[in-house]
Design an enzyme around this catalytic site. Structure first.
Site, PDB file in Angstrom:
ATOM      1  N   GLY A  70      -5.672  -3.333 -10.570  1.00 23.60           N
ATOM      2  CA  GLY A  70      -5.482  -4.027 -11.833  1.00 23.60           C
ATOM      3  C   GLY A  70      -6.059  -3.300 -13.032  1.00 23.60           C
ATOM      4  N   THR A  71      -7.205  -2.677 -12.853  1.00 23.76           N
ATOM      5  CA  THR A  71      -7.830  -1.983 -13.981  1.00 23.76           C
ATOM      6  C   THR A  71      -6.961  -0.834 -14.465  1.00 23.76           C
ATOM      7  OG1 THR A  71     -10.080  -2.591 -13.319  1.00 23.76           O
ATOM      8  CG2 THR A  71      -9.835  -0.634 -14.703  1.00 23.76           C
ATOM      9  N   ASN A 150      -9.796 -15.422 -15.481  1.00 25.14           N
ATOM     10  CA  ASN A 150     -10.448 -15.209 -14.199  1.00 25.14           C
ATOM     11  C   ASN A 150     -11.724 -16.018 -14.012  1.00 25.14           C
ATOM     12  OD1 ASN A 150     -11.173 -13.138 -16.295  1.00 25.14           O
ATOM     13  ND2 ASN A 150     -12.830 -12.756 -14.851  1.00 25.14           N
ATOM     14  N   GLN A 180      -4.817 -12.688 -11.815  1.00 27.06           N
ATOM     15  CA  GLN A 180      -5.201 -13.959 -11.185  1.00 27.06           C
ATOM     16  C   GLN A 180      -4.025 -14.917 -11.047  1.00 27.06           C
ATOM     17  OE1 GLN A 180      -7.948 -14.736  -9.731  1.00 27.06           O
ATOM     18  NE2 GLN A 180      -9.349 -13.142 -10.423  1.00 27.06           N
ATOM     19  N   SER A 200      -2.976  -6.847  -9.017  1.00 22.46           N
ATOM     20  CA  SER A 200      -3.906  -6.166  -8.115  1.00 22.46           C
ATOM     21  C   SER A 200      -3.744  -6.701  -6.704  1.00 22.46           C
ATOM     22  CB  SER A 200      -5.345  -6.377  -8.592  1.00 22.46           C
ATOM     23  OG  SER A 200      -6.256  -5.687  -7.764  1.00 22.46           O
ATOM     24  N   GLY A 201      -3.740  -5.799  -5.718  1.00 24.74           N
ATOM     25  CA  GLY A 201      -3.471  -6.178  -4.340  1.00 24.74           C
ATOM     26  C   GLY A 201      -4.532  -7.026  -3.679  1.00 24.74           C
ATOM     27  N   HIS A 202      -5.799  -6.772  -3.964  1.00 25.41           N
ATOM     28  CA  HIS A 202      -6.845  -7.454  -3.193  1.00 25.41           C
ATOM     29  C   HIS A 202      -7.064  -8.894  -3.624  1.00 25.41           C
ATOM     30  CE1 HIS A 202     -10.445  -7.299  -5.995  1.00 25.41           C
ATOM     31  NE2 HIS A 202      -9.623  -6.476  -6.611  1.00 25.41           N
ATOM     32  N   THR A 238      -0.542  11.873  -5.108  1.00 25.92           N
ATOM     33  CA  THR A 238       0.018  11.536  -3.804  1.00 25.92           C
ATOM     34  C   THR A 238      -0.015  10.025  -3.595  1.00 25.92           C
ATOM     35  OG1 THR A 238      -0.768  13.629  -2.875  1.00 25.92           O
ATOM     36  CG2 THR A 238      -0.220  11.880  -1.318  1.00 25.92           C
ATOM     37  N   CYS A 326     -15.989  -8.176 -11.223  1.00 29.00           N
ATOM     38  CA  CYS A 326     -15.675  -6.807 -11.635  1.00 29.00           C
ATOM     39  C   CYS A 326     -16.681  -6.258 -12.637  1.00 29.00           C
ATOM     40  CB  CYS A 326     -14.270  -6.750 -12.238  1.00 29.00           C
ATOM     41  SG  CYS A 326     -12.986  -7.286 -11.088  1.00 29.00           S
TER      42      CYS A 326
END
Length: 385
Positions: A70-71, A150, A180, A200-202, A238, A326
């Site tokens: 996300g950042t 958040n 969020q 963001s994935g997590h 990559t 964060c």
């Protein structure tokens, strides 16, 4: 018993996510830029993840760009968007309660000569649409508004915001931090007139260190990471195949039985808030029901410092947050969000965030409420002078 109630900080990976991550690290480990079979296999994971994510938002897979999270997505949207459109103006609008991953890039842009306007919010964390109309000007090139806050779960009226921006000038970029919100709401950027959207994935039971930026086709955006020309030259490096494959799997699961999951989160939220109201000297900062996000509840406990309460709960295997994970460090800063909603001064350092996921059970909430009922009188007794 353990009660993990800090899902806005991060979530536990799903087993399906873990499985695909392991497979792409141990078996299908090729570089997707390679032209041999191993590379082709790896590239297939990228394509499938991109198609899956695009389908959740009804956009083209060509409009999905993978990032480190996300950042990076926020930095790229703001800095890359502002720099690419600098000839059209130098004015950016945002809100006063954005995450640091938005505020810090904007401070950088300010150093580069851009003018930043921060829209104030009311006591529930909402901006005024009239303030937005009043601040738009001929030099405005970008507006960035977070979907879900958040810390307290405030939800901004994105559809109305998009209409106002594009009615004033269709060329103004509209960026949304949906970190969020993705997985908690159905988000259709075309309908909302969003040009760029960060995820963001997590936060959705995916891996850490991976995310994506939706970029509407033909949006002027400068790349921030240069190198081998991956992702159409827009984001070199990559490709993180295990992370991207895991993100795709998490996105697929997030929107499977979506209405059922969302309904359960709202049920948990209402159940928890009802229990919190029975505790003495508390103030709930989040709005009830569907007025705010389904998974976040912000509560101030008068007379108990949030850091003290956080560690007291931790000793009972209850995990919560005292602000944004964060930007946390050993000494917890006073939340800028809580200041902006004009929370009473004696409550600023007494606020804790509880956040749920679809795997959270009511027994965890009962355990947390019972423990709070036991701890609060003791902690308040020790803090009295």
């Amino acid at each position: 018993m353990e009660a993990y109630l800090d899902n806005s900080a991060t979530t536990r990976c799903l087993e399906s996510v873990r499985d695909v991550v392991v497979k792409t690290m141990m078996e299908d480990y090729g570089n997707p830029s390679s032209r041999h079979t191993k590379g082709v296999e790896a590239e297939r994971y990228l394509r499938e993840a991109r198609e899956t994510i695009a389908a959740t938002m009804k956009v083209s897979e060509k409009e999905i760009f993978f990032t480190s999270g996300g950042t990076e997505s926020n930095n790229w949207a703001l800095i890359g968007g502002a720099m690419a459109n600098r000839r059209a103006g130098n004015h950016v609008i945002t809100t006063a309660i954005e995450h640091a991953a938005v505020i810090q890039p904007l401070l950088y842009l300010q150093e580069q000569g851009f003018e930043i306007t921060y829209l104030p919010v009311d006591e529930k964390g909402h901006i005024s649409l009239e303030d937005l109309r009043r601040e738009l000007r001929d030099t405005t090139i970008l507006v960035s508004v977070m979907y879900v806050n958040n810390e307290m779960g405030a939800v901004q009226p994105l559809e109305e915001i998009g209409k106002i921006i594009k009615a004033y000038n269709p060329g103004i970029l509209f960026h949304v931090d949906a970190i969020q919100a993705y997985g908690k709401y159905r988000i259709y950027p075309k309908k909302l007139q969003i040009d760029m959207l960060s995820v963001s994935g997590h936060k959705i039971h995916g891996p850490k260190g991976v995310g994506f930026l939706y970029v509407k086709e033909k949006t002027k955006l400068h790349p921030l990471i240069l190198g081998g020309g991956q992702q159409h030259g827009m984001r070199s490096g990559t490709d993180n195949v295990p992370g991207i494959a895991g993100l795709g799997a998490a996105a697929r699961e997030a929107y499977r039985d979506f209405e059922k999951k969302q309904s359960w989160l709202y049920e948990l939220k209402d159940y928890f808030m009802e229990g919190v109201r029975k505790l003495p000297d508390v103030k709930i900062n989040s709005e009830e029901g569907e007025k705010s996000a389904p998974h976040i509840v912000s509560v101030s406990f008068k007379g108990v410092r949030s850091e003290v309460l956080l560690h007291a709960l931790e000793e009972k295997n209850i995990y919560v947050s005292a602000g944004s994970a964060c930007s946390s460090n050993k000494k917890l800063p006073v939340s800028a969000v809580l200041k902006e909603i004009h929370l009473e001064r004696d409550l600023l350092e007494t606020t804790v965030r509880f956040s749920f996921c679809e795997q959270t059970g009511k027994e965890e909430l009962d355990y947390c409420l019972e423990t709070l009922g036991e701890l609060l009188p003791l902690l308040r007794r020790y803090t009295r002078h």
